[in-house]
Write a protein that holds these residues in place. Structure first.
Motif, short mmCIF file in Angstrom:
data_model
loop_
_atom_site.label_atom_id
_atom_site.label_comp_id
_atom_site.label_asym_id
_atom_site.label_seq_id
_atom_site.Cartn_x
_atom_site.Cartn_y
_atom_site.Cartn_z
N TRP A 99 -14.90 -8.65 -13.20
CA TRP A 99 -15.20 -8.35 -11.80
C TRP A 99 -13.92 -8.29 -10.97
N LYS A 100 -13.00 -9.24 -11.19
CA LYS A 100 -11.73 -9.24 -10.47
C LYS A 100 -10.92 -7.99 -10.80
N LYS A 101 -10.91 -7.58 -12.06
CA LYS A 101 -10.20 -6.37 -12.47
C LYS A 101 -10.78 -5.15 -11.76
N TYR A 102 -12.10 -5.08 -11.65
CA TYR A 102 -12.76 -3.98 -10.95
C TYR A 102 -12.35 -3.94 -9.48
N ILE A 103 -12.30 -5.10 -8.84
CA ILE A 103 -11.93 -5.17 -7.42
C ILE A 103 -10.47 -4.75 -7.24
N ILE A 104 -9.58 -5.21 -8.10
CA ILE A 104 -8.17 -4.87 -7.99
C ILE A 104 -7.95 -3.37 -8.20
N LYS A 105 -8.66 -2.76 -9.16
CA LYS A 105 -8.52 -1.33 -9.37
C LYS A 105 -8.99 -0.54 -8.16
N ASN A 106 -10.08 -0.98 -7.53
CA ASN A 106 -10.57 -0.28 -6.34
C ASN A 106 -9.59 -0.41 -5.18
N LYS A 107 -8.99 -1.58 -5.01
CA LYS A 107 -8.00 -1.75 -3.94
C LYS A 107 -6.76 -0.90 -4.21
N PHE A 108 -6.34 -0.82 -5.46
CA PHE A 108 -5.18 0.00 -5.82
C PHE A 108 -5.49 1.48 -5.59
N THR A 109 -6.70 1.89 -5.89
CA THR A 109 -7.10 3.28 -5.64
C THR A 109 -7.03 3.59 -4.16
N GLN A 110 -7.52 2.70 -3.32
CA GLN A 110 -7.45 2.90 -1.88
C GLN A 110 -6.01 2.92 -1.39
N TYR A 111 -5.17 2.09 -1.97
CA TYR A 111 -3.75 2.07 -1.62
C TYR A 111 -3.09 3.41 -1.94
N ILE A 112 -3.41 3.96 -3.09
CA ILE A 112 -2.84 5.27 -3.47
C ILE A 112 -3.29 6.34 -2.50
N ILE A 113 -4.55 6.31 -2.12
CA ILE A 113 -5.07 7.32 -1.19
C ILE A 113 -4.39 7.19 0.17
N ASP A 114 -4.23 5.97 0.65
CA ASP A 114 -3.65 5.75 1.98
C ASP A 114 -2.16 6.07 2.04
N ASN A 115 -1.42 5.67 1.03
CA ASN A 115 0.04 5.80 1.09
C ASN A 115 0.59 7.04 0.43
N GLY A 116 -0.21 7.72 -0.34
CA GLY A 116 0.22 8.97 -0.93
C GLY A 116 1.27 8.81 -2.00
N LYS B 221 4.15 11.59 -4.46
CA LYS B 221 4.38 12.99 -4.83
C LYS B 221 3.16 13.59 -5.52
N GLU B 222 2.39 12.79 -6.26
CA GLU B 222 1.18 13.31 -6.90
C GLU B 222 0.12 13.67 -5.86
N ILE B 223 -0.01 12.84 -4.84
CA ILE B 223 -1.00 13.08 -3.79
C ILE B 223 -0.63 14.33 -2.99
N ASP B 224 0.65 14.51 -2.69
CA ASP B 224 1.09 15.72 -2.00
C ASP B 224 0.82 16.95 -2.86
N PHE B 225 1.02 16.83 -4.15
CA PHE B 225 0.75 17.94 -5.07
C PHE B 225 -0.72 18.31 -5.05
N ILE B 226 -1.60 17.32 -5.01
CA ILE B 226 -3.05 17.59 -4.97
C ILE B 226 -3.42 18.26 -3.66
N ARG B 227 -2.85 17.80 -2.56
CA ARG B 227 -3.17 18.39 -1.26
C ARG B 227 -2.71 19.84 -1.14
N ASN B 228 -1.57 20.17 -1.73
CA ASN B 228 -0.99 21.49 -1.57
C ASN B 228 -1.40 22.50 -2.64
N THR B 229 -2.06 22.06 -3.70
CA THR B 229 -2.37 22.93 -4.82
C THR B 229 -3.88 23.10 -4.96
#
Length: 78
Positions: free
Chosen positions: A20-37, A39-47
């Motif tokens: 359960w803790k691993k699931y929560i940490i992965k979800n928080k990390f996913t949200q962190y990636i979305i919020d902070n972007g 180079k991969e996130i910029d690539f997704i937005r532009n392509t």
């Protein structure tokens, strides 16, 4: 015999708690990636490439799982 039964039950609860803790940490990390972007996130937005390739790229880079990577790609493309 009773001690072993209690120990097994305790270990089962510990494994469930850690999963359960691993699931929560992965979800928080996913949200962190979305919020902070990044180079991969910029690539997704532009392509307008295929979603599956982008999911594989994010999963390979961050090792967060296919489902979380797919969630990131869908949220960014919207």
């Amino acid at each position: 015999m009773i001690f072993q039964t209690y120990l097994i039950i305790l270990l089962i609860f510990l494994v469930i708690y850690l999963l359960w803790k691993k699931y929560i940490i992965k979800n928080k990390f996913t949200q962190y990636i979305i919020d902070n972007g990044g180079k991969e996130i910029d690539f997704i937005r532009n392509t307008e490439g295929s979603s599956s390739d982008m999911v594989k790229m994010i999963n390979k880079r961050y090792k967060i799982g296919i489902v979380n990577a797919y969630t990131i790609v869908n949220l960014i493309k919207e």
